[in-house]
Design an enzyme around this catalytic site. Structure first.
Site, PDB file in Angstrom:
ATOM      1  N   HIS A  72       0.846  -1.203   0.000  1.00  0.00           N
ATOM      2  CA  HIS A  72       0.000   0.000   0.000  1.00  0.00           C
ATOM      3  C   HIS A  72       0.878   1.247   0.000  1.00  0.00           C
ATOM      4  CE1 HIS A  72      -4.036  -1.768   1.620  1.00  0.00           C
ATOM      5  NE2 HIS A  72      -3.551  -2.430   0.588  1.00  0.00           N
ATOM      6  N   TYR A 107      -8.836   5.554   7.934  1.00  0.00           N
ATOM      7  CA  TYR A 107      -8.980   5.905   9.346  1.00  0.00           C
ATOM      8  C   TYR A 107     -10.014   7.027   9.406  1.00  0.00           C
ATOM      9  CZ  TYR A 107      -4.526   3.519  10.291  1.00  0.00           C
ATOM     10  OH  TYR A 107      -3.522   2.583  10.416  1.00  0.00           O
ATOM     11  N   PRO A 156      -3.375   0.606  19.017  1.00  0.00           N
ATOM     12  CA  PRO A 156      -3.139   0.090  17.660  1.00  0.00           C
ATOM     13  C   PRO A 156      -3.307   1.121  16.543  1.00  0.00           C
ATOM     14  CG  PRO A 156      -5.208  -0.765  18.563  1.00  0.00           C
ATOM     15  CD  PRO A 156      -4.554  -0.003  19.660  1.00  0.00           C
ATOM     16  N   LYS A 170       1.723  -0.010  15.155  1.00  0.00           N
ATOM     17  CA  LYS A 170       3.138  -0.112  15.540  1.00  0.00           C
ATOM     18  C   LYS A 170       3.493  -1.329  16.408  1.00  0.00           C
ATOM     19  CE  LYS A 170       4.698   3.485  13.461  1.00  0.00           C
ATOM     20  NZ  LYS A 170       4.537   3.016  12.098  1.00  0.00           N
ATOM     21  N   TYR A 199       4.449   6.784   9.906  1.00  0.00           N
ATOM     22  CA  TYR A 199       3.566   5.661   9.585  1.00  0.00           C
ATOM     23  C   TYR A 199       4.343   4.530   8.898  1.00  0.00           C
ATOM     24  CZ  TYR A 199      -0.704   3.166   8.484  1.00  0.00           C
ATOM     25  OH  TYR A 199      -1.682   2.203   8.431  1.00  0.00           O
TER      26      TYR A 199
HETATM   27  C1  FAD Z   1      -6.344  -8.307  20.603  1.00  0.00           C
HETATM   28  C2  FAD Z   1      -5.144  -7.601  20.016  1.00  0.00           C
HETATM   29  C3  FAD Z   1      -5.258  -6.954  18.775  1.00  0.00           C
HETATM   30  C4  FAD Z   1      -4.171  -6.289  18.235  1.00  0.00           C
HETATM   31  N1  FAD Z   1      -4.297  -5.634  17.047  1.00  0.00           N
HETATM   32  C5  FAD Z   1      -3.256  -4.954  16.558  1.00  0.00           C
HETATM   33  C6  FAD Z   1      -3.364  -4.231  15.358  1.00  0.00           C
HETATM   34  O1  FAD Z   1      -4.415  -4.201  14.727  1.00  0.00           O
HETATM   35  N2  FAD Z   1      -2.273  -3.543  14.919  1.00  0.00           N
HETATM   36  C7  FAD Z   1      -1.074  -3.573  15.600  1.00  0.00           C
HETATM   37  O2  FAD Z   1      -0.080  -2.979  15.161  1.00  0.00           O
HETATM   38  N3  FAD Z   1      -0.932  -4.248  16.726  1.00  0.00           N
HETATM   39  C8  FAD Z   1      -1.996  -4.931  17.219  1.00  0.00           C
HETATM   40  N4  FAD Z   1      -1.847  -5.607  18.356  1.00  0.00           N
HETATM   41  C9  FAD Z   1      -0.548  -5.611  18.967  1.00  0.00           C
HETATM   42  C10 FAD Z   1       0.366  -6.685  18.364  1.00  0.00           C
HETATM   43  O3  FAD Z   1      -0.382  -7.810  18.020  1.00  0.00           O
HETATM   44  C11 FAD Z   1       1.416  -6.992  19.415  1.00  0.00           C
HETATM   45  O4  FAD Z   1       2.171  -5.807  19.590  1.00  0.00           O
HETATM   46  C12 FAD Z   1       2.344  -8.160  19.054  1.00  0.00           C
HETATM   47  O5  FAD Z   1       1.634  -9.366  19.106  1.00  0.00           O
HETATM   48  C13 FAD Z   1       3.518  -8.206  20.026  1.00  0.00           C
HETATM   49  O6  FAD Z   1       4.221  -9.403  19.868  1.00  0.00           O
HETATM   50  P1  FAD Z   1       4.950 -10.066  21.108  1.00  0.00           P
HETATM   51  O7  FAD Z   1       5.580 -11.299  20.563  1.00  0.00           O
HETATM   52  O8  FAD Z   1       5.782  -9.067  21.795  1.00  0.00           O
HETATM   53  O9  FAD Z   1       3.797 -10.429  22.152  1.00  0.00           O
HETATM   54  P2  FAD Z   1       2.595 -11.459  22.019  1.00  0.00           P
HETATM   55  O10 FAD Z   1       2.121 -11.544  20.633  1.00  0.00           O
HETATM   56  O11 FAD Z   1       1.629 -11.102  23.096  1.00  0.00           O
HETATM   57  O12 FAD Z   1       3.254 -12.872  22.378  1.00  0.00           O
HETATM   58  C14 FAD Z   1       3.610 -13.226  23.694  1.00  0.00           C
HETATM   59  C15 FAD Z   1       3.603 -14.739  23.807  1.00  0.00           C
HETATM   60  O13 FAD Z   1       4.041 -15.110  25.108  1.00  0.00           O
HETATM   61  C16 FAD Z   1       3.186 -16.128  25.613  1.00  0.00           C
HETATM   62  N5  FAD Z   1       3.233 -16.091  27.080  1.00  0.00           N
HETATM   63  C17 FAD Z   1       2.624 -15.227  27.916  1.00  0.00           C
HETATM   64  N6  FAD Z   1       2.910 -15.510  29.186  1.00  0.00           N
HETATM   65  C18 FAD Z   1       3.734 -16.596  29.158  1.00  0.00           C
HETATM   66  C19 FAD Z   1       4.365 -17.358  30.176  1.00  0.00           C
HETATM   67  N7  FAD Z   1       4.215 -17.063  31.470  1.00  0.00           N
HETATM   68  N8  FAD Z   1       5.128 -18.392  29.806  1.00  0.00           N
HETATM   69  C20 FAD Z   1       5.302 -18.709  28.481  1.00  0.00           C
HETATM   70  N9  FAD Z   1       4.720 -18.022  27.485  1.00  0.00           N
HETATM   71  C21 FAD Z   1       3.949 -16.976  27.817  1.00  0.00           C
HETATM   72  C22 FAD Z   1       1.822 -15.785  25.029  1.00  0.00           C
HETATM   73  O14 FAD Z   1       0.956 -16.896  25.011  1.00  0.00           O
HETATM   74  C23 FAD Z   1       2.203 -15.322  23.637  1.00  0.00           C
HETATM   75  O15 FAD Z   1       2.255 -16.390  22.714  1.00  0.00           O
HETATM   76  C24 FAD Z   1      -2.934  -6.280  18.924  1.00  0.00           C
HETATM   77  C25 FAD Z   1      -2.812  -6.933  20.143  1.00  0.00           C
HETATM   78  C26 FAD Z   1      -3.898  -7.577  20.697  1.00  0.00           C
HETATM   79  C27 FAD Z   1      -3.756  -8.258  22.053  1.00  0.00           C
END
Ligand code: FAD
Length: 397
Positions: A73, A201, A293, A297, A392
């Protein structure tokens, strides 16, 4: 007790991508995840990738399907007072974003990890981090009723906002900065071809709406909603009626009452815990920070964090392998937190700014006037558009 160089807690995008980047550097990892592999693979979340994230995924060797199926995009649109204004990302910055679901990124990373033979333990319960400030940390967990221990050089806390890693650090050793917003996002996923070309948006008098997509056959749409709402109050028909009202214009007329395949309400929060290093434990991704969100980012920051962390760990092992003094090797690690936080705070600022300009905030007429003025300035000023566009598409890694 098994041994690995880096124990990674959490198989979200941060943990899986870090594992892949370290594998490319010849560094051993063991991945521990609380949920099942099927649950992780099915989770619906983000979907807009900055070019910097795409280049990190290329470096990790997991970008083939992204390049084949991702949608490039060159702009985004902002709807305000019945008009849509296009921010031409490509013309303003020379760069574009790629629409490719987090679910797909996760699947590519899980496949690559399985192909590499690097070990992963799903459904690891009661993960506990021990001796993180000493030279030989340990991770203990329970799996299929048995307790296991992993001896490692480092622990990467990639376990999201509710994980165990950040909570392992004494509160006196962490500074926490937080803003909670007085509304949430109600999101719906539906299998219809997007009736829009690029993300829209919309700031409307009824509240914010986002018209987004995950592929040429799947849309992801959101409306701002009260925090206390429950999804049972939002039938598909009510959602689409409200979404169309906020989006407005001819594009709204093309949005059908599609059946939802996923519906959820997410609160909006800005959060940073710093520093990202405590002894031999590193925090990365949502374990250390949350952005609303609106700026797309969250996933991108998780990718930049683990890119910086993989470089720090690579430099540590290179320096220690080359027989350099312990101090020199350790210095390679100290820079991680400073380098990552600089980018994290810029993304926090931009996500806060986008949220501020596009939502209805309760009760402050002065802030409302400033919001309108800010948006009009954005539509009139190329300089303001360049500023929005370069944030962005993502500041350089
Ligand atoms: C519902 C939702 C919608 C979102 N929508 C958007 C969006 O539209 N746009 C955007 O930019 N961002 C969005 N985000 C944010 C984005 O998805 C996150 O920033 C991204 O997933 C971060 O990745 P991460 O690996 O740091 O954390 P996570 O994806 O949260 O992964 C963490 C992992 O650790 C595991 N875990 C947790 N506790 C433990 C433990 N004690 N022991 C072992 N494993 C554990 C979890 O099960 C998970 O698999 C959204 C987030 C959520 C929750």
């Amino acid at each position: 007790m098994v041994r690995t160089q880096v124990a990674i807690v959490g198989a979200g995008p941060a943990g899986l991508l870090l594992g892949q980047l370290l594998h490319k550097e010849g560094i051993d990892t063991l991945l521990l995840e609380r949920r099942s592999a099927d649950y992780v693979a099915g989770r619906i979340r983000a979907g807009v990738l900055e070019p910097g994230t795409v280049s990190v995924l290329e470096k990790a060797g997991v970008a083939a399907r992204l390049h084949a199926e991702g949608l490039v995009h060159g702009g985004v649109e902002i709807g305000f007072r019945g008009h849509r204004h296009r921010i031409d990302l490509q013309a303003l910055t020379g760069r574009s974003v790629t629409v490719y679901g987090q679910t797909e990124v996760t699947r590519d990373l899980m496949d690559a990890r399985a192909a590499s033979g690097a070990p992963s333990v799903y459904e690891a319960e009661d993960v506990t981090l021990l001796e993180v400030t000493g030279p030989a940390p340990t991770v203990r967990y329970r799996h299929e009723g048995k307790v296991h221990e992993v001896a490692c050089d480092f622990i990467a806390g990639c376990d999201g906002f509710h994980g165990v890693s950040r909570r392992t650090i004494p509160s006196a050793s962490l500074s926490v900065y937080e803003r909670v917003y007085p509304f949430g996002w109600l999101g719906v996923l539906a299998d219809i071809p997007p009736p829009w070309e690029e993300l829209i948006y919309a700031n409307s008098d009824q509240g914010f709406a986002l018209a987004s997509m995950r592929s040429t056959t799947r849309v992801r749409c959101y409306v701002q909603c009260p925090l206390e709402d429950h999804i049972d109050q939002w039938s598909d028909e009510r959602f689409w009626t409200e979404f169309r009202r906020r989006l407005g214009g001819e594009v709204a007329a093309r949005v059908p009452d599609a059946p939802s395949i996923e519906k959820s309400i997410a609160p909006l929060r800005s959060f940073v815990a710093e520093p990202l290093k405590y002894g031999r434990l590193f925090l990365a991704g949502d374990a250390a920070h949350i952005v609303p969100p609106t700026g797309a980012k969250g996933l991108n920051l998780a990718a930049s964090d683990v890119f910086y962390l993989s470089e720090a760990l690579r430099d540590f092992y290179r320096a220690s392998g080359a027989g350099q003094s312990g101090g020199e090797a350790e210095r390679a690690l100290d820079g991680y937190s400073v380098r990552a936080l600089r980018r994290i705070w810029r993304a926090e600022r931009f996500s806060w700014w986008m949220t501020r300009q596009l939502h209805q905030f309760p009760g402050d007429a002065f802030d409302g006037k400033l919001q309108h003025t800010e948006l009009e300035y954005l539509f009139d000023s190329r300089a303001a558009q360049v500023s929005m566009a370069e944030n962005y598409v993502g500041l350089p890694l």
